[in-house]
Design a protein around this motif. Structure first.
Motif, PDB file in Angstrom:
ATOM      1  N   UNK A 137       0.817  -1.218   0.000  1.00 30.24           N
ATOM      2  CA  UNK A 137       0.000   0.000   0.000  1.00 30.24           C
ATOM      3  C   UNK A 137       0.849   1.266   0.000  1.00 30.24           C
ATOM      4  N   UNK A 138       2.159   1.096  -0.105  1.00 30.05           N
ATOM      5  CA  UNK A 138       3.019   2.262  -0.312  1.00 30.05           C
ATOM      6  C   UNK A 138       3.871   2.697   0.853  1.00 30.05           C
ATOM      7  N   UNK A 139       3.861   1.940   1.953  1.00 28.83           N
ATOM      8  CA  UNK A 139       4.694   2.281   3.103  1.00 28.83           C
ATOM      9  C   UNK A 139       6.048   1.591   2.999  1.00 28.83           C
ATOM     10  N   UNK A 140       7.018   2.138   3.682  1.00 22.88           N
ATOM     11  CA  UNK A 140       8.318   1.484   3.802  1.00 22.88           C
ATOM     12  C   UNK A 140       8.308   0.696   5.109  1.00 22.88           C
ATOM     13  N   UNK A 141       8.361  -0.602   5.009  1.00 20.01           N
ATOM     14  CA  UNK A 141       8.250  -1.425   6.207  1.00 20.01           C
ATOM     15  C   UNK A 141       9.511  -2.244   6.448  1.00 20.01           C
ATOM     16  N   UNK A 142       9.750  -2.545   7.702  1.00 19.26           N
ATOM     17  CA  UNK A 142      10.805  -3.467   8.094  1.00 19.26           C
ATOM     18  C   UNK A 142      10.259  -4.329   9.224  1.00 19.26           C
ATOM     19  N   UNK A 143      10.545  -5.616   9.152  1.00 19.68           N
ATOM     20  CA  UNK A 143      10.168  -6.541  10.205  1.00 19.68           C
ATOM     21  C   UNK A 143      11.365  -6.777  11.099  1.00 19.68           C
ATOM     22  N   UNK A 144      11.194  -6.558  12.391  1.00 19.34           N
ATOM     23  CA  UNK A 144      12.200  -6.925  13.372  1.00 19.34           C
ATOM     24  C   UNK A 144      11.780  -8.247  14.009  1.00 19.34           C
TER      25      UNK A 144
ATOM     26  N   UNK B 285      12.308   0.580  22.628  1.00 15.37           N
ATOM     27  CA  UNK B 285      11.161   1.155  21.933  1.00 15.37           C
ATOM     28  C   UNK B 285      11.286   2.651  21.655  1.00 15.37           C
ATOM     29  N   UNK B 286      11.737   3.494  22.619  1.00 17.81           N
ATOM     30  CA  UNK B 286      11.790   4.936  22.336  1.00 17.81           C
ATOM     31  C   UNK B 286      12.709   5.296  21.169  1.00 17.81           C
ATOM     32  N   UNK B 287      13.747   4.503  20.955  1.00 13.07           N
ATOM     33  CA  UNK B 287      14.730   4.846  19.925  1.00 13.07           C
ATOM     34  C   UNK B 287      14.473   4.164  18.582  1.00 13.07           C
ATOM     35  N   UNK B 288      13.421   3.368  18.458  1.00 13.94           N
ATOM     36  CA  UNK B 288      13.144   2.718  17.175  1.00 13.94           C
ATOM     37  C   UNK B 288      12.894   3.774  16.097  1.00 13.94           C
ATOM     38  N   UNK B 289      13.495   3.623  14.911  1.00 15.45           N
ATOM     39  CA  UNK B 289      13.464   4.663  13.884  1.00 15.45           C
ATOM     40  C   UNK B 289      12.180   4.720  13.069  1.00 15.45           C
ATOM     41  N   UNK B 290      11.038   4.804  13.740  1.00 10.10           N
ATOM     42  CA  UNK B 290       9.749   4.953  13.062  1.00 10.10           C
ATOM     43  C   UNK B 290       8.751   5.472  14.090  1.00 10.10           C
ATOM     44  N   UNK B 291       7.794   6.258  13.607  1.00 13.71           N
ATOM     45  CA  UNK B 291       6.754   6.788  14.504  1.00 13.71           C
ATOM     46  C   UNK B 291       5.575   5.842  14.643  1.00 13.71           C
ATOM     47  N   UNK B 292       5.509   4.836  13.762  1.00 17.24           N
ATOM     48  CA  UNK B 292       4.424   3.850  13.808  1.00 17.24           C
ATOM     49  C   UNK B 292       5.023   2.459  13.979  1.00 17.24           C
TER      50      UNK B 292
ATOM     51  N   UNK C 102      -6.246  -9.080  20.461  1.00 19.37           N
ATOM     52  CA  UNK C 102      -5.965  -7.666  20.692  1.00 19.37           C
ATOM     53  C   UNK C 102      -5.663  -7.005  19.353  1.00 19.37           C
ATOM     54  N   UNK C 103      -6.571  -6.145  18.939  1.00 16.61           N
ATOM     55  CA  UNK C 103      -6.448  -5.437  17.670  1.00 16.61           C
ATOM     56  C   UNK C 103      -6.824  -3.984  17.946  1.00 16.61           C
ATOM     57  N   UNK C 104      -5.883  -3.261  18.535  1.00 20.81           N
ATOM     58  CA  UNK C 104      -6.136  -1.872  18.909  1.00 20.81           C
ATOM     59  C   UNK C 104      -4.828  -1.085  18.823  1.00 20.81           C
ATOM     60  N   UNK C 105      -4.835   0.159  19.315  1.00 22.60           N
ATOM     61  CA  UNK C 105      -3.600   0.938  19.289  1.00 22.60           C
ATOM     62  C   UNK C 105      -3.515   1.811  20.521  1.00 22.60           C
ATOM     63  N   UNK C 106      -2.307   2.240  20.813  1.00 20.73           N
ATOM     64  CA  UNK C 106      -2.046   3.122  21.932  1.00 20.73           C
ATOM     65  C   UNK C 106      -0.828   3.980  21.597  1.00 20.73           C
ATOM     66  N   UNK C 107      -0.637   5.028  22.384  1.00 19.98           N
ATOM     67  CA  UNK C 107       0.532   5.895  22.203  1.00 19.98           C
ATOM     68  C   UNK C 107       1.549   5.581  23.285  1.00 19.98           C
ATOM     69  N   UNK C 108       2.776   5.310  22.862  1.00 22.03           N
ATOM     70  CA  UNK C 108       3.862   5.017  23.787  1.00 22.03           C
ATOM     71  C   UNK C 108       5.129   5.714  23.303  1.00 22.03           C
ATOM     72  N   UNK C 109       5.790   6.408  24.193  1.00 19.72           N
ATOM     73  CA  UNK C 109       7.063   7.076  23.865  1.00 19.72           C
ATOM     74  C   UNK C 109       6.938   7.964  22.633  1.00 19.72           C
ATOM     75  N   UNK C 110       5.766   8.591  22.458  1.00 15.70           N
ATOM     76  CA  UNK C 110       5.557   9.467  21.319  1.00 15.70           C
ATOM     77  C   UNK C 110       5.292   8.736  20.015  1.00 15.70           C
ATOM     78  N   UNK C 111       5.131   7.413  20.070  1.00 17.93           N
ATOM     79  CA  UNK C 111       4.877   6.615  18.875  1.00 17.93           C
ATOM     80  C   UNK C 111       3.476   6.004  18.948  1.00 17.93           C
TER      81      UNK C 111
END
Length: 389
Positions: A25-32, A175-182, A333-342
């Motif tokens: 769908x056009x995103x740049x993704x990486x699996x860790x 988690x705070x330093x992961x290079x993505x906002x999502x 569990x299929x939901x979302x939350x905000x953590x560390x600004x992400x």
């Protein structure tokens, strides 16, 4: 143009399907991921990684969720569309669910293709034991993902589309330093510690399986491939609570997958599950303890109904795996939350329906991330599949 980067944690079927959906769908993704399926030789050393050996029938078994109907029907529809595009490893089974005691029809009876009660069928075509008398149940068509073909093909599509799989064990402090906002969390049992899962109750289901390599496909007179779940009376095979337990057989191109057991236990750590049931009667196969009913009842059904043989002396590969139920109230569990600004999207707790709901959950998360409706996304996604398959 800046392309938003999304990190997906976990490379099982949920993580891979979600990452592929977002990538197309056009995103740049990486699996860790700290483990990849094709790099694990001793599968029984990683029983928590359910994507190593699923039976992979698209049937909504062993799941607790108020969203089940919508997610299943979306997923089922997408699987059929992929099969129409001849995606590797997808085929249709004529599946039977047979019982030796009378049962109500399942809640998914109106969701399955060509659902019919077995009272409409000739007795000769119904899977049965040699001692069977009155049988109850139903049959329907279902998608079956032939795992040794489907999962590698899905992985290849993801990499071909530009997706990246990185071996990395993510810890909470990372988690705070992961290079993505999502972030999309598909870490399954790891979610309890990584994201401090809020539920006190953490249920898992243990399952025993046997793989008989090189066994032939089981077909009927119309050349339909047959699979089944068969539940005898509790006196023949029961769970720790005394309830009748089923066995099953799913033919693959590389042989039969035979099961099963469904013993519920508790998750005490990401890689430790506590199941209390110890089967009094068991075989020692390949160094593992397997309930005798899995082999003996399947042997009887296969010989009586289909003329196929099965024996403890056959070359059988035993497996023990776990399905993460999480909770019997609403485990998914299929939901979302905000953590560390992400923004962290969660996609786990599928129980025994990880493959079954894989596309439904992926499209549900994609809809939330893109703010587009699921039918629109499904249409876009299928077009992209035409380009890469």
């Amino acid at each position: 143009m800046n392309v938003e980067k999304i990190i997906v944690i976990g490379s099982g079927i949920s993580g891979l399907t979600t990452a592929l959906t977002l990538q197309l769908l056009g995103y740049e993704t990486v699996i860790y991921t700290d483990k990849e399926a094709d790099q694990i030789s001793n599968k029984n050393a990683h029983a928590e990684f359910a994507s190593l050996f699923p039976s992979a029938s698209v049937i909504p078994h062993s799941l607790y969720s108020g969203q089940l109907k919508e997610l299943f029907r979306t997923s089922q529809s997408f699987f059929y569309e992929l099969r129409n595009q001849s995606f590797s490893g997808l085929r249709i089974h004529r599946h039977f669910e047979i019982f030796e005691l009378e049962q109500d029809e399942p809640r998914y009876s109106n969701w399955m293709v060509n659902f019919r009660p077995i009272t409409e069928l000739s007795p000769q075509v119904i899977p049965r034991r040699s001692c069977s008398q009155n049988l109850y149940g139903w049959t329907f068509n279902c998608i079956f993902a032939d795992w040794p073909r489907y999962f590698p093909a899905l992985t290849a599509c993801y990499k071909q589309s530009g997706g990246n799989i990185t071996r990395r064990k993510v810890k909470t402090e990372d988690l705070p330093a992961l290079p993505a906002d999502t972030i999309v969390n598909c870490s399954g049992t790891g979610s309890r510690e990584l994201f401090d899962d809020p539920l006190d109750e953490q249920l898992v289901m243990q399952g025993h399986l046997l793989h008989k390599p090189e066994a032939p496909l089981i077909t009927n007179s119309s050349d339909e491939i047959i699979s089944y779940n068969y539940t005898p009376k509790a006196s023949a095979y029961s769970s720790s609570s005394g309830e009748a337990c089923d066995v099953y057989c799913y033919p693959r191109r590389d042989g039969w997958v035979l099961g099963g057991s469904r013993e519920t236990g508790y998750l005490s750590s990401p890689n430790t599950m506590e199941c209390s049931k110890k089967h009094a009667e068991s075989y020692q196969i390949g160094g593992l303890t397997i309930p005798t009913a899995i082999l003996d009842i399947n042997k009887d059904i296969l010989q009586t109904t289909f003329g196929h043989s099965l024996s403890p002396s056959d070359k059988l590969h035993p497996l023990i795996g776990y399905r993460y139920l999480r909770s019997k109230e609403d485990g998914l569990r299929l939901d979302h939350e905000t953590m560390y600004g992400k923004t962290v999207y969660h996609n786990y707790g599928h129980g025994g329906a990880g493959v079954t709901l894989s596309w439904g959950c992926a499209l549900a998360l994609a809809s939330r991330i893109t703010s587009k409706n699921k039918p629109q996304l499904q249409k876009l996604l299928l077009k992209e599949f035409e380009h890469i398959t």
